[in-house]
Motif scaffolding. Sequence first.
Motif, PDB file in Angstrom:
ATOM      1  N   VAL A   1      71.532  38.037  -1.310  1.00 54.75           N
ATOM      2  CA  VAL A   1      71.704  39.407  -1.251  1.00 54.75           C
ATOM      3  C   VAL A   1      70.380  40.559  -1.723  1.00 54.75           C
ATOM      4  CG1 VAL A   1      73.192  41.077  -2.320  1.00 54.75           C
ATOM      5  CG2 VAL A   1      74.233  38.887  -2.197  1.00 54.75           C
ATOM      6  N   GLY A   2      69.364  40.266  -2.098  1.00 50.60           N
ATOM      7  CA  GLY A   2      68.828  40.873  -2.020  1.00 50.60           C
ATOM      8  C   GLY A   2      67.843  40.933  -0.525  1.00 50.60           C
ATOM      9  N   TYR A   3      67.688  39.635  -0.311  1.00 50.58           N
ATOM     10  CA  TYR A   3      66.532  39.480   0.914  1.00 50.58           C
ATOM     11  C   TYR A   3      67.100  40.296   2.086  1.00 50.58           C
ATOM     12  CZ  TYR A   3      64.750  36.618   4.741  1.00 50.58           C
ATOM     13  OH  TYR A   3      65.001  36.690   6.088  1.00 50.58           O
ATOM     14  N   ARG A   4      69.189  39.893   2.404  1.00 49.72           N
ATOM     15  CA  ARG A   4      69.511  40.566   3.430  1.00 49.72           C
ATOM     16  C   ARG A   4      69.411  41.532   3.383  1.00 49.72           C
ATOM     17  NH1 ARG A   4      70.475  36.526   7.683  1.00 49.72           N
ATOM     18  NH2 ARG A   4      72.320  37.423   7.908  1.00 49.72           N
ATOM     19  N   LEU A   5      69.899  42.663   1.793  1.00 51.39           N
ATOM     20  CA  LEU A   5      69.730  43.986   2.196  1.00 51.39           C
ATOM     21  C   LEU A   5      68.384  44.327   2.263  1.00 51.39           C
ATOM     22  CD1 LEU A   5      71.993  44.730  -1.554  1.00 51.39           C
ATOM     23  CD2 LEU A   5      72.434  45.222   1.271  1.00 51.39           C
ATOM     24  N   MET A   6      67.635  44.100   2.314  1.00 57.33           N
ATOM     25  CA  MET A   6      66.103  44.232   2.528  1.00 57.33           C
ATOM     26  C   MET A   6      65.985  44.410   4.543  1.00 57.33           C
ATOM     27  SD  MET A   6      63.085  43.688  -0.717  1.00 57.33           S
ATOM     28  CE  MET A   6      63.601  42.166   0.343  1.00 57.33           C
ATOM     29  N   LYS A   7      66.258  42.565   4.403  1.00 54.54           N
ATOM     30  CA  LYS A   7      66.361  42.901   5.906  1.00 54.54           C
ATOM     31  C   LYS A   7      67.349  43.541   7.053  1.00 54.54           C
ATOM     32  CE  LYS A   7      66.231  38.624   9.445  1.00 54.54           C
ATOM     33  NZ  LYS A   7      66.616  36.912   9.521  1.00 54.54           N
ATOM     34  N   MET A   8      68.268  44.329   6.201  1.00 53.80           N
ATOM     35  CA  MET A   8      69.371  44.592   7.017  1.00 53.80           C
ATOM     36  C   MET A   8      68.743  46.578   7.450  1.00 53.80           C
ATOM     37  SD  MET A   8      72.560  47.463   5.571  1.00 53.80           S
ATOM     38  CE  MET A   8      72.735  46.171   4.140  1.00 53.80           C
ATOM     39  N   ARG A   9      67.451  46.781   7.090  1.00 56.08           N
ATOM     40  CA  ARG A   9      67.124  47.825   7.913  1.00 56.08           C
ATOM     41  C   ARG A   9      66.127  47.996   8.854  1.00 56.08           C
ATOM     42  NH1 ARG A   9      62.792  50.080   2.960  1.00 56.08           N
ATOM     43  NH2 ARG A   9      64.175  50.849   2.401  1.00 56.08           N
ATOM     44  N   SER A  10      65.598  46.800   9.284  1.00 62.61           N
ATOM     45  CA  SER A  10      65.227  45.416  10.841  1.00 62.61           C
ATOM     46  C   SER A  10      66.268  45.363  11.812  1.00 62.61           C
ATOM     47  CB  SER A  10      63.854  44.928  10.931  1.00 62.61           C
ATOM     48  OG  SER A  10      63.604  44.123   9.976  1.00 62.61           O
ATOM     49  N   ARG A  11      67.524  45.315  11.191  1.00 66.39           N
ATOM     50  CA  ARG A  11      68.217  44.798  12.410  1.00 66.39           C
ATOM     51  C   ARG A  11      68.787  44.426  13.006  1.00 66.39           C
ATOM     52  NH1 ARG A  11      71.719  48.394  10.029  1.00 66.39           N
ATOM     53  NH2 ARG A  11      73.271  49.370  10.919  1.00 66.39           N
ATOM     54  N   GLY A  12      67.795  45.814  13.998  1.00 62.06           N
ATOM     55  CA  GLY A  12      68.546  46.165  15.198  1.00 62.06           C
ATOM     56  C   GLY A  12      69.590  46.463  16.145  1.00 62.06           C
ATOM     57  N   ASP A  13      70.064  45.717  16.461  1.00 61.41           N
ATOM     58  CA  ASP A  13      71.205  46.517  17.334  1.00 61.41           C
ATOM     59  C   ASP A  13      72.557  45.482  16.906  1.00 61.41           C
ATOM     60  OD1 ASP A  13      70.671  44.225  19.284  1.00 61.41           O
ATOM     61  OD2 ASP A  13      70.939  45.337  20.664  1.00 61.41           O
ATOM     62  N   THR A  14      72.215  45.223  15.882  1.00 55.65           N
ATOM     63  CA  THR A  14      72.816  43.912  15.470  1.00 55.65           C
ATOM     64  C   THR A  14      74.090  44.952  14.413  1.00 55.65           C
ATOM     65  OG1 THR A  14      72.440  42.110  15.154  1.00 55.65           O
ATOM     66  CG2 THR A  14      73.739  42.159  13.794  1.00 55.65           C
ATOM     67  N   LYS A  15      75.885  44.826  14.648  1.00 52.89           N
ATOM     68  CA  LYS A  15      76.775  45.625  14.040  1.00 52.89           C
ATOM     69  C   LYS A  15      76.275  45.240  12.645  1.00 52.89           C
ATOM     70  CE  LYS A  15      79.478  46.475  17.766  1.00 52.89           C
ATOM     71  NZ  LYS A  15      81.201  45.809  18.060  1.00 52.89           N
ATOM     72  N   MET A  16      76.912  46.893  11.614  1.00 51.38           N
ATOM     73  CA  MET A  16      76.322  45.946  10.361  1.00 51.38           C
ATOM     74  C   MET A  16      77.627  45.353   9.671  1.00 51.38           C
ATOM     75  SD  MET A  16      75.777  47.308   7.465  1.00 51.38           S
ATOM     76  CE  MET A  16      74.939  49.357   7.653  1.00 51.38           C
ATOM     77  N   SER A  17      78.739  45.716  10.392  1.00 54.02           N
ATOM     78  CA  SER A  17      79.743  44.236   9.929  1.00 54.02           C
ATOM     79  C   SER A  17      80.026  42.774  10.206  1.00 54.02           C
ATOM     80  CB  SER A  17      81.161  44.888  10.149  1.00 54.02           C
ATOM     81  OG  SER A  17      80.647  44.241  12.000  1.00 54.02           O
ATOM     82  N   LEU A  18      78.763  42.271  11.195  1.00 54.03           N
ATOM     83  CA  LEU A  18      78.751  41.059  11.473  1.00 54.03           C
ATOM     84  C   LEU A  18      76.724  40.838  10.485  1.00 54.03           C
ATOM     85  CD1 LEU A  18      78.732  38.296  13.120  1.00 54.03           C
ATOM     86  CD2 LEU A  18      76.519  39.941  14.731  1.00 54.03           C
ATOM     87  N   HIS A  19      76.011  41.700  10.233  1.00 50.38           N
ATOM     88  CA  HIS A  19      75.574  41.563   9.515  1.00 50.38           C
ATOM     89  C   HIS A  19      75.813  41.143   7.989  1.00 50.38           C
ATOM     90  CE1 HIS A  19      70.927  41.844   7.549  1.00 50.38           C
ATOM     91  NE2 HIS A  19      72.162  42.386   6.456  1.00 50.38           N
ATOM     92  N   LEU A  20      76.554  41.932   7.683  1.00 52.51           N
ATOM     93  CA  LEU A  20      77.198  41.934   6.513  1.00 52.51           C
ATOM     94  C   LEU A  20      78.027  40.354   5.872  1.00 52.51           C
ATOM     95  CD1 LEU A  20      78.542  44.755   5.191  1.00 52.51           C
ATOM     96  CD2 LEU A  20      76.810  44.403   4.282  1.00 52.51           C
ATOM     97  N   ILE A  21      78.844  40.412   7.235  1.00 54.78           N
ATOM     98  CA  ILE A  21      79.908  38.735   6.793  1.00 54.78           C
ATOM     99  C   ILE A  21      78.067  37.676   6.636  1.00 54.78           C
ATOM    100  CG2 ILE A  21      80.480  37.207   8.533  1.00 54.78           C
ATOM    101  CD1 ILE A  21      82.208  39.444   9.470  1.00 54.78           C
ATOM    102  N   HIS A  22      77.182  37.921   7.779  1.00 49.95           N
ATOM    103  CA  HIS A  22      76.107  36.779   7.557  1.00 49.95           C
ATOM    104  C   HIS A  22      75.415  36.689   5.994  1.00 49.95           C
ATOM    105  CE1 HIS A  22      74.952  36.854  11.844  1.00 49.95           C
ATOM    106  NE2 HIS A  22      76.482  35.775  11.424  1.00 49.95           N
ATOM    107  N   MET A  23      75.682  37.592   5.093  1.00 44.38           N
ATOM    108  CA  MET A  23      74.925  37.929   3.987  1.00 44.38           C
ATOM    109  C   MET A  23      76.188  37.889   3.463  1.00 44.38           C
ATOM    110  SD  MET A  23      73.356  40.584   1.757  1.00 44.38           S
ATOM    111  CE  MET A  23      74.860  42.014   2.320  1.00 44.38           C
ATOM    112  N   ARG A  24      76.780  37.516   3.058  1.00 40.80           N
ATOM    113  CA  ARG A  24      78.167  36.896   2.789  1.00 40.80           C
ATOM    114  C   ARG A  24      78.305  35.539   2.864  1.00 40.80           C
ATOM    115  NH1 ARG A  24      83.682  35.778   3.129  1.00 40.80           N
ATOM    116  NH2 ARG A  24      83.698  36.119   4.912  1.00 40.80           N
ATOM    117  N   VAL A  25      78.486  34.740   3.764  1.00 38.31           N
ATOM    118  CA  VAL A  25      78.349  33.776   3.861  1.00 38.31           C
ATOM    119  C   VAL A  25      77.274  33.005   3.846  1.00 38.31           C
ATOM    120  CG1 VAL A  25      78.668  31.269   5.679  1.00 38.31           C
ATOM    121  CG2 VAL A  25      80.171  33.556   5.820  1.00 38.31           C
ATOM    122  N   ALA A  26      75.568  32.907   3.253  1.00 34.93           N
ATOM    123  CA  ALA A  26      74.660  33.125   2.893  1.00 34.93           C
ATOM    124  C   ALA A  26      74.985  32.413   1.664  1.00 34.93           C
ATOM    125  CB  ALA A  26      73.333  33.335   3.207  1.00 34.93           C
TER     126      ALA A  26
END
Length: 91
Positions: free
Chosen positions: A32-57
Amino acid sequence: MSSYDENESKLMRKARENPFVPVGIAGFLAIVGYRLMKMRSRGDTKMSLHLIHMRVAAQGFVVGSMTIGVLYSMYRDYIVKPREEKAAKNK
């Protein structure tokens, strides 16, 4: 009446009984910490998709840790313990 010492927390008791509990918690927090830090550089990926990937991992790591813990517990209870009991009877 509780079956464990009053000064001992439930988390510490579980950690001693099954060492994979703190591994699962630490892995979950690390992912969760890694994915939250990576959220800054997510580019044009939607926030919901990023959060789903974090939750699944994170859930995948916890489920994997629980599975390994159960297998370790079964190994200890059904393979190691009978061998020790058999060795004690032969003495």
